[in-house]
Write a protein that holds these residues in place. Structure first.
Motif, PDB file in Angstrom:
ATOM      1  N   GLU A  96       0.662  -1.186   0.025  1.00  0.00           N
ATOM      2  CA  GLU A  96       0.112   0.090   0.129  1.00  0.00           C
ATOM      3  C   GLU A  96       0.794   1.182   0.165  1.00  0.00           C
ATOM      4  OE1 GLU A  96       0.239  -1.376   4.298  1.00  0.00           O
ATOM      5  OE2 GLU A  96      -0.052  -2.285   2.291  1.00  0.00           O
ATOM      6  N   GLN A  97       2.354   0.969   0.273  1.00  0.00           N
ATOM      7  CA  GLN A  97       3.103   2.136   0.219  1.00  0.00           C
ATOM      8  C   GLN A  97       3.855   2.460  -1.045  1.00  0.00           C
ATOM      9  OE1 GLN A  97       6.343   0.636   3.289  1.00  0.00           O
ATOM     10  NE2 GLN A  97       6.610   2.844   2.640  1.00  0.00           N
ATOM     11  N   LYS A 156       3.819   7.699  -0.912  1.00  0.00           N
ATOM     12  CA  LYS A 156       4.042   6.508  -1.562  1.00  0.00           C
ATOM     13  C   LYS A 156       5.631   6.507  -2.337  1.00  0.00           C
ATOM     14  CE  LYS A 156      -0.441   4.772  -2.318  1.00  0.00           C
ATOM     15  NZ  LYS A 156      -1.188   4.316  -3.584  1.00  0.00           N
TER      16      LYS A 156
END
Length: 347
Positions: free
Chosen positions: A48-49, A286
């Motif tokens: 998710e990053q 991110k």
């Protein structure tokens, strides 16, 4: 403006997963991050990053390129350099360093297949190697000697004068003439070894104004898992704020100490962090990666935060790239960078 779908060849110099088409919004999603082996120095990166760099085609209007660069802090441009010239430089480099045993026995040098030794044996010269305390290994020391000499080898000096890249830099910036800083960095990263620590470039060129542009040039293909350069999403504001903080804390330093990336206010090694995973989580942004092809160039400003994951290439391929920095001719710049790289040169 959405970039065109980029066809990706499958070859020994570009082992990678198949790319998928852009989605309806023009965003680039080659693969599901849950399917990739992406590691920081302290463990797996959280899917998710992670995100993807936006590729830009060479025929994109220059005004659009400049807007993207201003907004994002980077510009990944496809096919800037002739593929053959890039691969010739790659082949020459690996032939140059092959006597130290870094390549798999019997393999073609252009493929850059790693020999399989402990990756620390072939760390590039400089602060990372110093921090590991490596010295005295015959093959390792031989590699360091060859790695240093490669920076002044004719095949490399000829490559960095590439006219297509110079013409593109002038077109993109609007400069009448460009000067490339002599101190370039030619960097291989072997599988499952060290990686590029978290940093922004201005900390290393502090003796000049923040007007340089870096061209990161992969010398050969780099798969998504191959440890190519990754950028923290729109993080040029972080670089600026961090540098301002360092400046406020440098009141008790000499001028020589102030412009050094290795002063007492910095980490030993001149970087922001060795843990890209935690750094990204704390910044709540991110990390953006890409699958690079021969001929690609990434331009980035001196403030954007970048790093790399560990090279986990499934084909055991060494990631090879070079950093080239440009300024407008006749303008002030960091004079410490006007000499060929040497370990311990202070920058």
């Amino acid at each position: 403006m959405a970039p065109a779908l980029i066809d990706t060849p499958q070859s020994a110099v570009f082992p990678s997963k198949e790319l998928a088409a852009n989605d309806q919004y023009g965003r680039y999603h080659p693969s599901d991050f849950r399917d990739l082996n992406l590691e920081s120095g302290f463990g797996p990166m959280a899917p998710e990053q992670m995100g993807y760099l936006q590729p830009t085609s060479l025929d994109t209007p220059v005004e659009v390129m400049r807007e993207r660069f201003e907004r994002d802090g980077y510009l990944l441009v496809k096919n800037v350099l002739p593929r053959d010239a890039v691969l010739e430089c790659r082949k020459n480099y690996f032939e140059f360093v092959a006597p130290c045993g870094i390549l798999k026995e019997g393999s073609d040098p252009i493929d850059g297949v790693y020999c399989g030794a402990d990756g620390r044996k072939y760390l590039p010269p400089g602060n990372i190697r110093r921090l590991f305390g490596l010295k005295g290994d015959k093959e390792s020391d031989h590699y360091v000697d060859l790695m240093i000499k490669a920076h002044s080898a004719p095949f490399y000096l000829n490559f960095v004068q590439n006219p297509e890249l110079r013409a593109f830099i002038r077109k993109f910036t609007g400069w009448k003439s460009e000067t490339m800083l002599t101190r370039t960095l030619l960097r291989p990263y072997t599988p499952n070894s060290e990686m590029t620590a978290v940093h922004y470039d201005q900390m290393y060129v502090r003796a000049g104004p923040p007007s340089s542009i870096t061209a990161w040039v992969p010398l050969g293909g780099v798969s998504l898992e191959g440890g190519g350069l990754m950028y923290l999403e729109r993080s040029h504001d972080i670089g600026k704020k961090t540098e301002e903080e360092f400046a406020r804390n440098s009141w008790n330093l000499t001028e020589e100490e102030r412009i050094s990336a290795f002063n007492k206010n910095m980490n030993d090694g001149g970087f922001l962090s060795r843990d890209s995973k935690v750094y990204g989580q704390e910044a709540n942004r991110k990390w953006l990666i890409a699958q690079y092809e021969p001929g690609d160039v990434v331009l980035h400003n001196p403030w954007i935060v970048h790093a790399s994951c560990k090279n986990c290439d499934p084909g055991n391929i060494i990631r090879l790239a070079t950093d080239l920095r440009f300024v407008e001719s006749g303008t002030p710049h960091d004079q410490r960078w006007m000499k060929i790289f040497a370990p311990g040169d202070g920058v």
